[in-house]
Design an enzyme around this catalytic site. Structure first.
Site, mmCIF file in Angstrom:
data_model
loop_
_atom_site.group_PDB
_atom_site.id
_atom_site.type_symbol
_atom_site.label_atom_id
_atom_site.label_comp_id
_atom_site.label_asym_id
_atom_site.label_seq_id
_atom_site.Cartn_x
_atom_site.Cartn_y
_atom_site.Cartn_z
ATOM 1 N N ASP A 1 0.736 -1.030 0.024
ATOM 2 C CA ASP A 1 -0.038 0.074 -0.151
ATOM 3 C C ASP A 1 0.672 1.214 0.027
ATOM 4 O OD1 ASP A 1 -3.186 0.406 1.295
ATOM 5 O OD2 ASP A 1 -1.843 2.288 0.905
ATOM 6 N N LEU B 1 0.139 4.231 0.943
ATOM 7 C CA LEU B 1 -0.411 5.151 1.654
ATOM 8 C C LEU B 1 -0.985 6.405 1.113
ATOM 9 C CD1 LEU B 1 2.370 4.558 4.290
ATOM 10 C CD2 LEU B 1 -0.022 3.818 4.757
ATOM 11 N N ASN C 1 -2.406 4.627 -12.986
ATOM 12 C CA ASN C 1 -2.463 4.115 -11.786
ATOM 13 C C ASN C 1 -3.179 2.547 -11.853
ATOM 14 O OD1 ASN C 1 -1.545 4.436 -8.819
ATOM 15 N ND2 ASN C 1 -3.573 4.014 -8.540
ATOM 16 N N SER D 1 -16.900 -2.871 -9.894
ATOM 17 C CA SER D 1 -17.724 -2.178 -9.190
ATOM 18 C C SER D 1 -19.241 -2.317 -10.155
ATOM 19 C CB SER D 1 -17.461 -0.750 -9.467
ATOM 20 O OG SER D 1 -18.272 0.358 -9.212
ATOM 21 N N TYR E 1 -12.857 6.601 -14.003
ATOM 22 C CA TYR E 1 -12.810 5.641 -12.969
ATOM 23 C C TYR E 1 -13.517 4.326 -13.141
ATOM 24 C CZ TYR E 1 -14.431 2.803 -8.930
ATOM 25 O OH TYR E 1 -14.716 1.970 -8.179
ATOM 26 N N LYS F 1 -12.298 0.306 -14.168
ATOM 27 C CA LYS F 1 -12.970 -1.160 -13.789
ATOM 28 C C LYS F 1 -13.337 -1.924 -14.959
ATOM 29 C CE LYS F 1 -12.264 -0.086 -9.578
ATOM 30 N NZ LYS F 1 -10.837 -1.118 -8.764
ATOM 31 N N ASP G 1 -24.981 10.881 -12.317
ATOM 32 C CA ASP G 1 -25.822 9.991 -11.182
ATOM 33 C C ASP G 1 -26.796 9.452 -11.721
ATOM 34 O OD1 ASP G 1 -24.284 10.418 -8.850
ATOM 35 O OD2 ASP G 1 -25.643 11.660 -7.858
HETATM 36 N N1 UDP Z 1 -25.691 11.895 -2.538
HETATM 37 C C1 UDP Z 1 -26.028 12.925 -1.886
HETATM 38 N N2 UDP Z 1 -25.105 13.648 -1.437
HETATM 39 C C2 UDP Z 1 -23.834 13.492 -1.141
HETATM 40 C C3 UDP Z 1 -23.409 12.426 -1.747
HETATM 41 C C4 UDP Z 1 -24.056 11.494 -2.243
HETATM 42 O O1 UDP Z 1 -27.152 13.119 -2.247
HETATM 43 O O2 UDP Z 1 -23.231 14.220 -0.387
HETATM 44 C C5 UDP Z 1 -26.182 10.947 -3.116
HETATM 45 C C6 UDP Z 1 -25.690 10.610 -4.624
HETATM 46 O O3 UDP Z 1 -26.482 11.661 -5.482
HETATM 47 C C7 UDP Z 1 -26.351 9.183 -5.102
HETATM 48 C C8 UDP Z 1 -26.074 8.353 -3.493
HETATM 49 O O4 UDP Z 1 -26.264 9.601 -2.361
HETATM 50 O O5 UDP Z 1 -27.516 9.104 -5.114
HETATM 51 C C9 UDP Z 1 -24.897 7.630 -3.225
HETATM 52 O O6 UDP Z 1 -23.783 8.322 -3.772
HETATM 53 P P1 UDP Z 1 -22.369 8.084 -3.484
HETATM 54 O O7 UDP Z 1 -21.573 8.917 -3.976
HETATM 55 O O8 UDP Z 1 -22.219 7.441 -2.302
HETATM 56 O O9 UDP Z 1 -22.191 6.617 -4.503
HETATM 57 P P2 UDP Z 1 -22.461 6.243 -6.124
HETATM 58 O O10 UDP Z 1 -23.868 5.510 -6.280
HETATM 59 O O11 UDP Z 1 -22.718 7.580 -6.757
HETATM 60 O O12 UDP Z 1 -21.104 5.666 -6.388
#
Ligand code: UDP
Length: 339
Positions: free
Chosen positions: A31, A33, A99, A124, A149, A153, A297
């Site tokens: 790791d 770090l 990376n 993921s 990202y 994956k 999202d």
């Molecule tokens: N979310 C939110 N406010 C935050 C962070 C996340 O409303 O400060 C919402 C985001 O829009 C999504 C859910 O929480 O619908 C999960 O987000 P996260 O980033 O944890 O994981 P993701 O599924 O996007 O990888």
């Protein structure tokens, strides 16, 4: 059996190292770090009574990796080491490709030249994008992820499939849904750097007063309460799945194995449900405001995790509230360390 765990001091890595040690495996951690701290190693020892061998280097340093493989007999690898911030990957895509993929290829080269098998890859649910139907099983068609990202994956999975086919190796691709929570001892958990991107760390920091308010990114999604839905899986359950996946790979008789598992609970929870569960579990308030949707999202994602249950004998059975309770204990532990 000695397992190389890359990123073994990170959030999911440290929990998995602990489970491996509980199950009698020897562990070697690499790791750099970049997203963890040394006290995590001490805490792994406090929990397990065992001290894993630790190498603090960057896996892109091929010569150091070769030295490590020269020095130890390794029977398998669980590869967590990767950059994981979705937003950052959009502004630094080359750093992400370099990376996440070079380090993967460096390890696979060692596996190839030394005749080692048994490789577990942290993938993921982002590889599914916004799936057309819920729940998402392993046959759900993949979509090109929006973020660099997510693409690392998907590319990592493709590299591993080719690797397994061409060199007759055993690999397991584990597609995580949304990992949350901390170790029940409160000695391991997520260490967000700066302002957290993920929901649960942000909720936790809001409850503790580090952040003023949670921003809920959108309440106009076509879901029951209008907020987006995800499958939140407790990190210790997730860690246990790695041990189960590793044991299965090691027991396989064939040379070539490509396992793919969705690791989730099978249940979707909305952002508002997470906030309410956190408040109930910990008897605290989480002030929030509704904001515009966050770019990139998706509306909804939750797993069908039946395949993992059937083939690995594994199930995520910790409740959302219990997971959120451990997160709060971890936050209190972190605050006690800085006092
Ligand atoms: N979310 C939110 N406010 C935050 C962070 C996340 O409303 O400060 C919402 C985001 O829009 C999504 C859910 O929480 O619908 C999960 O987000 P996260 O980033 O944890 O994981 P993701 O599924 O996007 O990888």
């Amino acid at each position: 059996m000695t397992i190389l765990v890359t990123g073994g001091l990170g959030y999911i890595g440290s929990h998995t190292v602990t489970e491996l040690l509980h199950n009698g495996f020897e562990v070697i951690i690499v790791d750099d770090l970049s997203n963890s701290e040394r006290f995590i190693l001490e805490n792994i020892e406090k929990i397990t009574g065992k001290k894993p061998i630790f190498y603090p280097f960057d896996l892109k340093r091929k010569e150091l990796l070769t030295q490590l493989f020269d020095a130890h007999q390794i029977d398998g690898c669980i590869n967590f080491a990767a950059f994981k911030a979705v937003g950052e990957s959009q502004v630094k895509p080359l750093d992400y490709y370099e990376n996440n993929l070079f380090s993967l290829i460096n390890i696979l080269q060692e596996f190839k030249s030394r005749n080692i098998s048994n490789f577990i890859f942290s993938s993921s649910c982002t590889v599914y994008g916004q799936a057309d139907e819920m729940p998402i099983d392993e046959h759900t068609p993949l979509k090109t992820p929006e973020s660099s990202y997510g693409k690392t994956k998907q590319m990592g999975e493709e590299i591993l499939k080719d690797f397994a086919q061409a060199y007759r190796k055993k690999v397991s691709l584990l597609r995580y849904f949304n990992p949350i929570g901390a170790h029940p001892t409160a000695l391991l958990g997520e260490l967000p750097i700066g302002i957290p991107n993920n929901l649960v760390p942000y909720v936790t920091q809001t409850a503790s007063g580090i952040r003023e308010k949670l921003n809920i990114w959108g309440n106009d999604y076509p879901t029951e309460d209008g907020t987006a839905v995800r499958d939140y899986i407790y990190v210790v359950d997730l860690a246990r799945a790695h041990v189960a996946a590793l044991k299965k790979l090691m027991a396989e008789q064939q040379d070539t194995v490509i396992d793919i598992y969705n690791l989730g609970t099978g249940k979707g929870s909305s952002v508002l449900e997470v906030v309410e569960a956190f408040e109930t579990a910990n008897d605290v308030k989480v002030p929030y405001q509704i904001c515009e949707r966050r770019a990139g999202d998706i509306t909804i994602a939750y797993a069908n995790a039946d395949k993992a249950e059937k083939e690995l004998g594994w199930k995520a059975d910790t409740s959302l509230e219990e997971a959120l309770r451990t997160t709060w204990e971890w936050q209190k532990y972190l605050e006690s360390r800085t006092q």
